[in-house]
Design a protein around this motif. Structure first.
Motif, short mmCIF file in Angstrom:
data_model
loop_
_atom_site.label_atom_id
_atom_site.label_comp_id
_atom_site.label_asym_id
_atom_site.label_seq_id
_atom_site.Cartn_x
_atom_site.Cartn_y
_atom_site.Cartn_z
N ILE A 24 7.37 10.33 -17.20
CA ILE A 24 7.73 10.01 -15.82
C ILE A 24 6.46 10.09 -14.97
N ALA A 25 6.15 9.03 -14.25
CA ALA A 25 4.96 9.02 -13.39
C ALA A 25 5.21 9.89 -12.16
N ARG A 26 4.21 10.65 -11.83
CA ARG A 26 4.31 11.50 -10.63
C ARG A 26 4.03 10.68 -9.38
N ALA A 27 4.75 10.96 -8.33
CA ALA A 27 4.57 10.20 -7.09
C ALA A 27 3.27 10.56 -6.38
N ARG A 28 2.88 11.85 -6.44
CA ARG A 28 1.67 12.30 -5.73
C ARG A 28 0.99 13.36 -6.57
N VAL A 29 -0.31 13.23 -6.69
CA VAL A 29 -1.10 14.16 -7.50
C VAL A 29 -2.26 14.67 -6.65
N VAL A 30 -2.43 15.98 -6.60
CA VAL A 30 -3.57 16.60 -5.92
C VAL A 30 -4.39 17.31 -6.98
N ILE A 31 -5.64 16.90 -7.12
CA ILE A 31 -6.49 17.48 -8.15
C ILE A 31 -7.78 18.02 -7.52
N ASP A 32 -8.43 18.92 -8.25
CA ASP A 32 -9.66 19.51 -7.74
C ASP A 32 -10.81 19.36 -8.74
N ASP A 40 -2.34 14.57 -15.47
CA ASP A 40 -2.30 14.54 -14.01
C ASP A 40 -1.34 13.48 -13.49
N LEU A 41 -1.18 12.40 -14.25
CA LEU A 41 -0.36 11.29 -13.78
C LEU A 41 1.09 11.36 -14.22
N PHE A 42 1.35 12.03 -15.37
CA PHE A 42 2.69 11.97 -15.95
C PHE A 42 3.26 13.35 -16.24
N ASP A 43 4.56 13.48 -16.05
CA ASP A 43 5.31 14.56 -16.67
C ASP A 43 5.59 14.14 -18.12
N ILE A 67 2.08 0.72 -10.32
CA ILE A 67 3.08 0.95 -11.36
C ILE A 67 2.74 0.19 -12.65
N GLY A 68 2.18 -1.03 -12.50
CA GLY A 68 1.82 -1.79 -13.69
C GLY A 68 0.75 -1.10 -14.51
N VAL A 82 9.25 5.84 -17.90
CA VAL A 82 10.66 5.81 -17.51
C VAL A 82 10.73 5.99 -16.00
N GLY A 83 11.13 4.95 -15.30
CA GLY A 83 11.31 5.06 -13.85
C GLY A 83 9.99 5.35 -13.13
N GLY A 84 10.13 5.78 -11.89
CA GLY A 84 8.97 6.14 -11.08
C GLY A 84 8.39 4.94 -10.36
N GLY A 85 7.31 5.19 -9.62
CA GLY A 85 6.65 4.13 -8.86
C GLY A 85 5.15 4.37 -8.89
#
Length: 327
Positions: A24-32, A40-43, A67-68, A82-85
């Motif tokens: 599942i793609a995460r909607a927002r990611v904050v990294i350091d 970082d991008l997916f669960d 998304i592509g 699976v799903g997400g944006g």
């Protein structure tokens, strides 16, 4: 600023389709960190979760992974999206304070012989603070410094170096000005008032704020009468001084009147402050008359023969009174 960003797929190694798992793609990611990993991008990123996909945004910036592209990244790493944006990837940062930049710039300018003292004023215009990662303390360096002695203008490159990061370089330009230490008014000084030591303090000003005839020694101002009001924080020039008070209000004075072949004196009391040459009003102690006199020295005034007594509206005793100067 948000922008679309295409993460590199060349670093990825495809796996057999049968090994694919759902992610599942995460909607927002904050990294350091300076790089983006699969996790970082997916669960449910699977065993390749630590794989590096590409560079992270610059500190303080963000970008969008469409998304592509997320679907392609998932597929090439054995995952099924699976799903997400789209995913927003952002990296916090902090802007380097102007004071930090000016401190390292001052050291570089002094080392290059620019600016006569550590108190020289450094103006960086315009100043766009570079942004560095929140974690870690950047090392700031000045590179390619150029300085013009005649104008005081300089140009340089600021390099902010953080371990494991690409050096961040910012162009700087401005001017360095040596400040002048001068006495300035602490509070408003009214016209006709004598300056006292508590009325002034030493301040460092840029040369364009210092008059050509400025008084540099505070002791030379003590007792001097100002000709016009002096605003707080303002230096005082010689042209604004009317001389030192030699007669003080309510102090005793010797009154002198001179006629051909004769000089007569009497005791009086000054009703005004006065510098040498000023016209002040004086009370004749003997006659109680108030006359105008010229200050001729410390505690001494001269009355012109034939001077008429004057009235002082604030004192009824002298409002309609006339008396001789010397009795």
């Amino acid at each position: 600023m948000m922008r679309r960003f295409l993460l590199s797929l060349s670093l990825l190694v495809a796996v057999p389709a049968e090994a694919a798992g759902e992610a599942i793609a995460r909607a927002r990611v904050v990294i350091d960190t300076p790089q983006v990993r699969l996790v970082d991008l997916f669960d449910n990123a699977g065993p390749r979760g630590e794989r590096v996909l590409g560079p992270a945004p610059a500190p303080g910036q963000r970008y969008i992974v469409p998304i592509g592209q997320l679907a392609a990244i998932a597929r090439d790493n054995g995952l099924t999206l699976v799903g997400g944006g789209p995913t927003v990837v952002e990296r916090p940062g902090r802007a380097i304070a102007r004071e930090e930049v000016e401190a390292v710039l001052r050291d570089a300018l002094l080392a290059a012989g620019a600016g006569g003292s550590p108190d020289a004023r450094i103006e960086v215009q315009p100043f766009t603070p570079p942004t560095v990662p929140l974690a870690g303390t950047p090392q700031l360096l000045i590179e390619d410094l150029a300085w013009d002695h005649a104008s005081g203008r300089f140009a340089a490159t600021l390099a902010a170096i953080v371990p494991d990061e690409q050096p961040l370089r910012t162009r700087l330009a401005g001017r360095v000005t040596d400040l002048v230490a001068v006495p300035v008014a602490v509070r408003r000084i009214a016209a006709g008032t004598a300056v006292t030591p508590s009325d002034v303090r030493i301040a460092k000003l840029s040369p364009d704020r210092v008059p050509a005839d400025v008084v540099l020694d505070p002791s030379e101002l003590a007792g001097q009468v100002v000709r016009r009001p002096i605003a707080p924080g303002t230096p005082i020039g010689l042209s604004e001084l009317g001389g030192r008070l030699v007669v003080m209000k309510d102090s005793p004075v010797v009154m002198t009147i001179e006629v051909p072949g004769l000089a007569v004196t009497a005791q009086g009391r000054a009703l005004d402050n006065g510098a040498r040459g000023d016209i002040v009003q004086v009370l004749n102690i003997a006659s109680r008359a108030v006359v105008e006199a010229t200050v001729i020295g410390p505690g001494r005034v001269r009355v012109t023969p034939g001077s008429m007594p004057v009235s002082r509206p604030t004192d009824r005793r002298f409002s309609n009174r006339r008396a001789e100067l010397i009795r």
